[in-house]
Design an enzyme around this catalytic site. Sequence first.
Site, short mmCIF file in Angstrom:
data_model
loop_
_atom_site.label_atom_id
_atom_site.label_comp_id
_atom_site.label_asym_id
_atom_site.label_seq_id
_atom_site.Cartn_x
_atom_site.Cartn_y
_atom_site.Cartn_z
N CYS A 36 38.44 68.46 78.71
CA CYS A 36 39.76 68.40 78.25
C CYS A 36 40.12 66.86 78.59
CB CYS A 36 40.69 69.38 78.93
SG CYS A 36 42.70 69.25 78.68
N ASP A 93 39.99 71.25 66.71
CA ASP A 93 40.84 70.52 67.74
C ASP A 93 41.62 69.42 67.02
OD1 ASP A 93 41.45 69.70 70.21
OD2 ASP A 93 39.54 69.18 71.01
N HIS A 137 40.25 73.25 70.87
CA HIS A 137 40.14 72.69 72.10
C HIS A 137 40.00 73.79 73.14
CE1 HIS A 137 41.17 69.19 74.63
NE2 HIS A 137 41.97 69.97 75.38
#
Length: 247
Positions: free
Chosen positions: A123, A183, A215
């Site tokens: 992330c 994502d 994600h």
Amino acid sequence: MNDSLSAVTIRISGHDGDEIEAYAARPEGAERRGGVVVIHHMPGYDRGTKEIVRRFAELGYDAICPNLYFREAPGAAPDDAAATARAAGGVPDERLIGDVAGAAGWLRSLPTSNGRVGVIGYCSGGRQAVLAACTLDLDAAVDCYGAFVTGTPPEGFPLKVTNLVGQLPRLGAPLLGLFGVEDSFPGPEQVSELEQILTAHGKDFEFHTYQGAGHAFFATDRPSYNVAAANDGWERIAAFYAKHLGA
């Protein structure tokens, strides 16, 4: 694979000599081995991140994750610490570099170190792993769906963050990138831009993008977890680090 390991919360010297908290795990045995700095995701220094640190120890590496939010919220629960850090605009890049440098130095100081250290981030930590590899003496880097390595944060985005396009020519370590087609940050177009830039500068990299994954597909405690993508990603991480760090 080494099932016998030790894990402990320690203090290390981070940016500007600040003492910060970190979680470290090491396999048993005195053999020389590589080290891995784990950069936690935006939700913070949490149980899932610590499980990742222990997994690298099982794979045969000394591993450490610095608590990037320790200054803002020492002793706070991960969600609270992450909220406090977000309210402050996130972790400044300069401070991140100093904290990763401290963690890498700790790994290299161990009697078991073979001198090689890799970094991996998830992330926000994916972008930070690339940043570290553009700035520090590292031997391998893994970017797990890091947003804003390329691209521009949307208006109102809570973190004070810029892309790394201007720094990518200084990337000094082989890079493995793992991404999801579903994502948005980074979306496929941002991954493609990153690939084009690295190719233009002759960098050593390999990217894998997973259909059906969004994600945070490595996060086992979140709805985003994608078993097939995560399992394949772990196999690729293990092979990548075995090649560049030695295990």
